[in-house]
Enzyme design. Structure first.
Site, mmCIF file in Angstrom:
data_model
loop_
_atom_site.group_PDB
_atom_site.id
_atom_site.type_symbol
_atom_site.label_atom_id
_atom_site.label_comp_id
_atom_site.label_asym_id
_atom_site.label_seq_id
_atom_site.Cartn_x
_atom_site.Cartn_y
_atom_site.Cartn_z
ATOM 1 N N SER A 230 0.834 -1.193 0.000
ATOM 2 C CA SER A 230 0.000 0.000 0.000
ATOM 3 C C SER A 230 0.879 1.256 0.000
ATOM 4 O O SER A 230 1.742 1.400 -0.854
ATOM 5 C CB SER A 230 -0.948 -0.056 1.202
ATOM 6 O OG SER A 230 -1.976 0.886 1.089
ATOM 7 N N ASP A 453 -8.551 -4.091 -6.938
ATOM 8 C CA ASP A 453 -8.201 -3.441 -5.664
ATOM 9 C C ASP A 453 -8.799 -2.039 -5.640
ATOM 10 O O ASP A 453 -8.616 -1.252 -6.565
ATOM 11 C CB ASP A 453 -6.678 -3.377 -5.553
ATOM 12 C CG ASP A 453 -6.181 -2.843 -4.213
ATOM 13 O OD1 ASP A 453 -6.983 -2.336 -3.423
ATOM 14 O OD2 ASP A 453 -4.959 -2.935 -3.988
ATOM 15 N N HIS A 482 -6.912 -6.195 -0.934
ATOM 16 C CA HIS A 482 -5.825 -5.222 -0.864
ATOM 17 C C HIS A 482 -4.649 -5.824 -0.109
ATOM 18 O O HIS A 482 -4.725 -6.080 1.093
ATOM 19 C CB HIS A 482 -6.322 -3.970 -0.156
ATOM 20 C CG HIS A 482 -5.306 -2.885 -0.060
ATOM 21 N ND1 HIS A 482 -4.737 -2.309 -1.173
ATOM 22 C CD2 HIS A 482 -4.757 -2.269 1.015
ATOM 23 C CE1 HIS A 482 -3.887 -1.377 -0.783
ATOM 24 N NE2 HIS A 482 -3.867 -1.339 0.528
#
Length: 533
Positions: A230, A453, A482
């Site tokens: 991320s 995602d 994710h």
């Protein structure tokens, strides 16, 4: 921009990058900036000092098998011998055995789960999981709390007791009075961040990347092996831009779009649109299992069931603390991770049958976590606001989010309110880094991405792949969880193992079939994996 690193435990949000210095080792001919010089001084000092490992503080909540220490970094890299802050670091040593066979140690694997505002100190615990045993045999697993997080010079922008307010509303099409109220809250929050944190301007992606190089040196590693998820992909990419000669191997799992034009205002708008698509995926799954949940045989009928619950919670909050805002927050997690789908659907179904307890258990705020939540949000806000310029006129926010909410109502305004303090930020702003590396500057790097995602839309992985020469993209098709490395997809994990253990990447872009969808269950009290945002 919220985002999270699913399969590693905690999750966080997206953040900006800012670059003012020429990359280390560049041939630009320009003299190094004070920050570039300062990062070299700090790394040399950390390499000489090393890390004194010992028992982890009770506040870390880690088992005795994990050892902890600290690494000192400058608050301001332009003044490397000035004020220092200490980052908490955790580690388990490589087991050197996998499947009963001896395995050669390959050094340290450093992990960041994203955020900004998430701590990775728990990461060494994944070595006990079957998916990670081969990697844990070859590497010391290293996690750390970035600057501002946890005990690493923690930031705070308000009294934690006032941070978790419940119940709250969550209008998808707010009226002018509600907007004025949220603007006032955003201004107050920005003022609180500035008044409570004298060194606020130094909490940025650029300094996170510099800190990572100091951690590398303190670990005694000449080159860095890094796994970022991320937001961790973004400052990992900034690190690769600044310190390409220091990279051994890098994995970018669920990549932030590093295009400077998208950091961060544009990225958040794209994220809200992507969450609408993922919210539709969830509703389609629930409709497919109507015999279990009885929430509707079509996605539209499921949406009506959700709206019915939200309206009832607006009139009478469940347990006195679960209103529409808490409902929306709980179901937002279903956009991040499909392993939440069965328990969320079951809780909604139970509520409509007269049992609110499962929904209360899943959606009510936890007062004991208020301080951690407030700290995480403070770091998130500081980094994103410091990293780039944001629109300073609310009319721009109002125009863009009103337009977007017509087609993507689920997360749009909630996302806007979370980031609105950046419109009123008083600290100096940086310019986003132009993330890119020329051919041959980096060893091969690996990008992992799920095609659907929502937190880090797939276009970001393609953009990062384009900007980092020699990178290879592995896509999980038709899936939206994710953070996919070390998860349920064996194909993805095989690519991860081949890269980290042998340095092998696919010849070109590779694809994996989606992991199996979650099974429907009427169970409503299944334990949740602890994650943020």
């Amino acid at each position: 921009m919220r985002a999270a690193a699913a399969r590693y435990g905690t999750a966080g949000s997206l953040v900006l990058t800012a670059l003012v210095a020429a990359p280390t080792g560049s041939a630009s001919g320009t003299p190094p900036s004070p920050e570039t010089h300062g990062s070299a001084v700090a790394a040399q000092r950390a390499g000489a000092a090393g890390i004194r490992w010992g028992t982890c503080a009770k506040a870390e909540g880690l088992p005795p098998s994990i050892r902890c220490g600290t690494v000192s970094v400058p608050l301001d890299y332009a003044h490397p011998r000035g004020k220092q802050i200490k980052l908490t670091v955790s580690r388990t040593k490589s087991t050197k055995k996998a499947g009963g066979k001896a395995v050669a140690r390959q050094g340290s694997l450093v992990f960041n789960p994203g955020g900004p505002g998430a701590s990775g100190t728990y990461f060494p615990m994944v070595g006990a999981l079957p998916e990670w045993k081969r990697i844990a045999a070859a590497y010391d697993l290293v996690g750390y709390a970035p600057r501002g997080v946890g005990r690493s010079a923690p930031l705070s922008c308000q009294d934690p007791k006032g941070y978790i307010k419940a119940p709250t509303q969550a209008p998808v099409h707010p009226d002018d009075a509600y907007k004025r109220e949220r603007v006032a809250q955003a201004k107050a929050y920005a003022r609180g961040c500035a008044s409570r944190n004298p060194g606020l301007r130094h909490f940025s992606t650029l300094n996170n990347a510099r800190d990572l190089d100091v951690v590398r040196a303190a670990l005694g590693e000449q080159k860095l092996t890094f796994l970022g998820a991320s937001y961790g992909t973004y400052f990992g990419a900034v690190y690769a831009t600044l310190f390409p000669s220091h990279v051994r191997r890098m994995v970018f799992d669920s990549a932030v779009n590093p295009d400077p034009a998208q950091i961060w205002y544009g990225n958040n708008l794209e994220q809200s649109m992507a969450f609408e698509r993922r919210w539709a995926d969830f509703r389609a799954w629930v409709a497919k299992h109507d015999k279990t949940y009885h929430l509707g045989r079509t996605p539209e009928q499921v949406l009506r069931s959700y709206h019915k619950v939200s309206a009832e919670l607006a009139r009478k909050p469940a347990g006195g603390s679960v209103g529409p805002g808490q409902l929306q927050s709980a179901f937002l997690k279903a956009g991040y991770y499909d392993d939440y789908w069965p328990m969320r659907a079951a809780a909604l179904s139970a509520y409509l049958k007269g049992d609110p307890k499962p929904l209360i258990e899943q959606a009510a705020p936890e007062p004991r976590g208020a301080a951690e939540e407030e700290n995480s949000n403070a770091v998130y806000t500081a980094v994103e606001c410091n990293d780039a310029s944001w629109p300073t006129d609310f009319a721009t926010w109002d125009r863009d989010n009103t337009r977007l909410a017509r087609v993507a109502p689920f997360e749009t305004w909630d996302n806007a309110w979370m980031n609105l303090p950046c419109a009123y930020w008083s600290a100096p702003r940086q310019q986003p880094v132009d993330v890119r590396t020329p051919e041959g500057a980096l060893p091969p790097t690996l990008i992992l991405a799920a095609e659907r995602d929502a937190a880090t839309p797939y276009a970001g992985a393609r953009e990062l792949n384009r900007r980092l020469a020699g990178s290879v993209l592995v896509t999980e098709r038709d899936a939206g969880t994710h953070g996919i490395g070390g998860g349920p997809n064996q194909c993805v994990n095989e690519h991860l193992d081949a890269y980290l253990l042998e340095g092998r990447v696919p010849v070109r872009r590779a694809e994996c079939a989606p992991h199996t969808e979650p099974r429907p269950t009427s169970g409503v009290r299944a334990a949740e994996v602890p994650r943020e945002h």
